[in-house]
Write an enzyme that holds these catalytic residues in place. Sequence first.
Site, PDB file in Angstrom:
ATOM      1  N   CYS A 118       0.850  -1.181   0.000  1.00  0.00           N
ATOM      2  CA  CYS A 118       0.000   0.000   0.000  1.00  0.00           C
ATOM      3  C   CYS A 118       0.890   1.236   0.000  1.00  0.00           C
ATOM      4  O   CYS A 118       1.874   1.291   0.753  1.00  0.00           O
ATOM      5  CB  CYS A 118      -0.881  -0.024   1.244  1.00  0.00           C
ATOM      6  N   HIS A 161      -9.138  -3.833  -2.298  1.00  0.00           N
ATOM      7  CA  HIS A 161      -8.168  -3.064  -1.503  1.00  0.00           C
ATOM      8  C   HIS A 161      -8.539  -1.572  -1.534  1.00  0.00           C
ATOM      9  O   HIS A 161      -8.552  -0.909  -0.485  1.00  0.00           O
ATOM     10  CB  HIS A 161      -6.761  -3.294  -2.070  1.00  0.00           C
ATOM     11  N   GLU A 162      -8.847  -1.065  -2.728  1.00  0.00           N
ATOM     12  CA  GLU A 162      -9.169   0.363  -2.851  1.00  0.00           C
ATOM     13  C   GLU A 162     -10.523   0.685  -2.227  1.00  0.00           C
ATOM     14  O   GLU A 162     -10.673   1.708  -1.569  1.00  0.00           O
ATOM     15  CB  GLU A 162      -9.125   0.801  -4.326  1.00  0.00           C
ATOM     16  N   HIS A 165     -10.206   1.209   1.368  1.00  0.00           N
ATOM     17  CA  HIS A 165      -9.728   2.551   1.743  1.00  0.00           C
ATOM     18  C   HIS A 165     -10.906   3.512   1.914  1.00  0.00           C
ATOM     19  O   HIS A 165     -10.944   4.300   2.861  1.00  0.00           O
ATOM     20  CB  HIS A 165      -8.788   3.125   0.682  1.00  0.00           C
TER      21      HIS A 165
HETATM   22 ZN    ZN Z   1      -3.664   0.935  -0.123  1.00  0.00          ZN
END
Ligand code: ZN
Length: 192
Positions: A118, A161-162, A165
């Site tokens: 990341c 993953h995004e 966030h």
């Molecule tokens: Zn990330």
Amino acid sequence: MNKFKPDYILTMKDIIKEGDPILREITDEVSLPLAEDDKDTLACMMQFLKNSQDPVMSKKYNLRGGIGLSANQIGLNKRMFVMYFTDSDGKLYEECLINPKIISTSASMIYLPQSEGCLSVDRDVKGYVPRYERVKAKAFNIKGEEVTFRLKGFPAIVFQHELDHLNGKMFYDRINSENPFKLPENTEIKSL
Ligand code: ZN
């Protein structure tokens, strides 16, 4: 005033690092049609990913290679992110996604054997991050059109993953805290 104008070059100093509370917030929906400021920001974010993968530009600006970047990683509380990478079949994913939502997922899961990385995390984190193997999702693109798409394998991992966030989650939150290499039980899960 948005500083992320089309000619602004994002560098590592713009990337918010773990520990900053904005990475723990659930981000706000972006209003549509997309404001010019948001379009400019997305263009900057996409250019950052391209620069970060370009040998000359990444050296010039001292960039870490990245394949995904969410708006809160540059300090903006907005539900939008960009992805830029080529999958193992050579298909290019160059996506600006706004207000993305998962519609459905597979029961089966996958993980990257080398864990995940990341841009907001400057340390090596070991462990398996279980992700859905397939996701069906929808989002708005930079033209403001609603798009529905299916992702499988690596692109599905990047998307999740995004999206995490935007929900204030870091990839390591999903690693088993007692044994980082322990996988969920009663779940079909395999290495990518
Ligand atoms: Zn990330």
